[in-house]
Write an enzyme that holds these catalytic residues in place. Structure first.
Site, PDB file in Angstrom:
ATOM      1  N   HIS A  50       1.053  -1.264   0.139  1.00  0.00           N
ATOM      2  CA  HIS A  50       0.305   0.036   0.019  1.00  0.00           C
ATOM      3  C   HIS A  50       0.985   1.109  -0.124  1.00  0.00           C
ATOM      4  O   HIS A  50       0.995   1.934  -0.992  1.00  0.00           O
ATOM      5  CB  HIS A  50      -0.952   0.054   1.439  1.00  0.00           C
ATOM      6  CG  HIS A  50      -2.049   0.929   1.135  1.00  0.00           C
ATOM      7  ND1 HIS A  50      -2.251   1.813   0.345  1.00  0.00           N
ATOM      8  CD2 HIS A  50      -3.062   1.304   2.088  1.00  0.00           C
ATOM      9  CE1 HIS A  50      -3.349   2.506   0.434  1.00  0.00           C
ATOM     10  NE2 HIS A  50      -3.743   2.232   1.691  1.00  0.00           N
ATOM     11  N   HIS A  57      -0.626   0.423 -12.371  1.00  0.00           N
ATOM     12  CA  HIS A  57      -1.636   0.591 -11.528  1.00  0.00           C
ATOM     13  C   HIS A  57      -3.081  -0.337 -11.485  1.00  0.00           C
ATOM     14  O   HIS A  57      -3.549  -0.418 -12.617  1.00  0.00           O
ATOM     15  CB  HIS A  57      -2.075   2.017 -11.252  1.00  0.00           C
ATOM     16  CG  HIS A  57      -2.847   2.511 -10.057  1.00  0.00           C
ATOM     17  ND1 HIS A  57      -4.045   2.322  -9.734  1.00  0.00           N
ATOM     18  CD2 HIS A  57      -2.393   3.277  -9.372  1.00  0.00           C
ATOM     19  CE1 HIS A  57      -4.505   2.994  -8.678  1.00  0.00           C
ATOM     20  NE2 HIS A  57      -3.314   3.422  -8.134  1.00  0.00           N
ATOM     21  N   ASP A  65       3.693   7.074  -7.463  1.00  0.00           N
ATOM     22  CA  ASP A  65       5.049   6.641  -6.433  1.00  0.00           C
ATOM     23  C   ASP A  65       6.147   6.851  -7.328  1.00  0.00           C
ATOM     24  O   ASP A  65       7.209   6.729  -6.718  1.00  0.00           O
ATOM     25  CB  ASP A  65       4.616   5.370  -6.077  1.00  0.00           C
ATOM     26  CG  ASP A  65       3.620   5.004  -5.026  1.00  0.00           C
ATOM     27  OD1 ASP A  65       3.627   6.055  -4.263  1.00  0.00           O
ATOM     28  OD2 ASP A  65       2.810   4.250  -5.196  1.00  0.00           O
TER      29      ASP A  65
END
Ligand SMILES: CC(C)(COP(=O)(O)OP(=O)(O)OC[C@H]1O[C@@H](n2cnc3c(N)ncnc32)[C@H](O)[C@@H]1OP(=O)(O)O)[C@@H](O)C(=O)NCCC(=O)NCCS
Length: 429
Positions: free
Chosen positions: A268, A307, A363
């Site tokens: 996560h 993703h 990220d």
């Protein structure tokens, strides 16, 4: 004639047909319970590990269209919000449903500023942690412990009380997060300065030495944008944890502490750390082509790419890239950044990544930005938690007010042994 909004199911075990209403693109799982093979049968359930295709709530907070790369907070596109709003405005929007008018924002900011201090006993907890304790472990412990300082928080059915507890959490999390940062470095704790704004105060509490810190407006706005981009992402793992734990009726400090625990997990909150580890492993620009080939052979992944939800692009990644360039202009480039930029450019042109719709996610750059700002790798997830807190609180509030919600309690398919008799110890092998 308009098509009927129903689903007809025939149970081939019994030959019976059932007509179930379709509402908002869903059928109610409980409507399946009437479908039974005969008397004594419990009725049909759905099997959905990891909730891949189950809506567990109605929510008016965040809208995502992964195929089109859309993210909206209360209907406002993330691009506009990140460009124009402050973090506390976004927190208000998520929690109250509308952008605040001037007087509302003034009260919101004043209330939060009023609660930034934590009881000094918190310092005693922190002193009990080892010097190398992971900041997320400290954060979740201390936030959970806050419930013991505010026993009134248990009264979750009083809206005014919920407001105060949400304000307390928003006010105190940066203070606790900064204390964790200082603890890791053996630095004395820096207390909140309520003449500064939310971000300025947090940065000051982390980086001030000897009571002095020279604020950099570009870096502070960059941090603010990053926090805004993380403020909510509908029913992700940590938000689901806050909702599930909160559904037991526990106080919000304990529910948010569960959210922090979920975020602590590498799947996560840890992906930006993984990007830095990957860049470390590549080590040098000359080794990028060989690394890409390795990924294409299925030996490892290009971290920060792809993703689960966004399949065209991650709208937050586009914004972050601009933030990254603003930050690097201030902090200077380093070989790791140059490597990241080159890696991204190669991957975006490569058929393997194009055909699989693999684009940089949020990220890919966030870790590099945090590093350039001076935060250590294991602190990145703490920043994510500060960003996500308004979303957790808004979702918790929405859950409490939702009359369709009950204590979260999934079903299971039992696959263990059939009923058997207890065997005394000398009869066991
Ligand atoms: C985010 C992620 C878990 C999404 O996974 P997913 O939606 O389940 O996608 P899948 O695992 O089904 O992958 C689909 C295909 O793309 C490939 N793929 C997905 N992400 C990849 C990556 N980062 N690098 C290389 N190949 C990747 C898979 O190998 C698979 O290829 P195949 O069809 O030839 O087998 C995945 O893209 C990933 O692991 N990314 C890297 C980690 C990361 O950045 N996580 C942060 C998310 S915010």
């Amino acid at each position: 004639m308009a098509a009927k909004q129903t689903l007809t199911i025939t149970d081939n075990r019994t030959g019976k047909s059932y007509e179930l209403p379709i509402e908002d693109g869903t059928i109610k799982a409980m409507d399946l319970r009437q479908i039974a093979s005969g008397p004594g049968d419990f009725g049909l359930m759905t099997y959905d590990p990891a909730f891949m295709n189950t809506a567990a709530c109605r929510s008016a907070i965040t809208f995502i269209d992964g195929d089109k790369g859309i993210l909206e907070y209360r209907g406002y596109p993330i691009e506009e919000i990140a460009d124009k709003a402050t973090f506390l405005e976004v927190a208000y929007l998520l929690n109250e449903g509308e952008l605040p008018a001037a007087a509302q924002l003034e009260r919101w900011e004043r209330d939060i500023r009023f609660h930034t201090y934590v009881h000094t006993n918190i310092i005693k907890f922190l002193e009990g942690f080892r010097y190398d304790a992971h900041p997320m472990g400290m954060l979740l412990g201390v936030v959970g412990a806050l419930s013991t300082f505010y026993p009134d928080a248990k009264d979750i059915h009083d809206p005014e009380n919920r407001y105060i507890q949400r304000v307390r959490l928003l006010a105190k999390l940066p203070t606790i997060a900064a204390f964790c940062f200082r603890h890791s470095r053996g630095l004395p704790y820096e207390f909140p300065r309520n003449d500064l704004d939310y971000i300025g105060n947090f940065v000051n509490m982390t980086f001030s030495i000897g009571g002095k810190h020279e604020p950099n407006a570009v870096l502070q706005r960059a941090l603010e944008i990053l926090l805004i981009l993380h403020a909510d992402h509908e029913q992700n793992c940590s938000t689901s944890a806050v909702r599930a734990v909160g559904s037991s009726g526990v106080d919000p400090f304990s529910a948010v502490s569960a959210g922090i625990a979920a975020l602590y997990g590498p799947l996560h909150g840890g992906a930006n750390e993984a990007v830095l580890r990957m860049l470390d492993e590549i080590g040098d620009r000359s080794r990028i082509p060989a690394f890409i080939e390795k990924v294409k052979r299925g030996e490892g992944r290009l971290m920060g790419f792809g993703h689960r939800v966004y399949k065209s692009y991650d709208p937050r990644a586009k914004l972050i890239k601009q933030v990254a360039y603003d930050v690097f202009e201030q902090t200077g480039m380093n070989p790791m950044l140059e490597m990241a930029i080159e890696l991204e450019q190669i991957a975006l042109k490569d058929e393997y990544f194009i055909s699989r719709k693999l684009y940089p996610n949020v990220d890919f750059y966030s870790g590099l930005i945090y590093q350039a700002m001076g935060y250590p790798t294991d602190y990145f997830t703490v920043l994510f938690a500060i960003g996500r807190l308004p979303g957790w609180l808004a979702q918790w509030e929405e859950m409490i007010k939702d009359h369709e919600q009950k204590i979260a309690r999934p079903r299971q398919i039992y696959v263990g042994p059939a009923r058997r008799q207890y065997v005394p110890i000398d009869g066991r092998r």
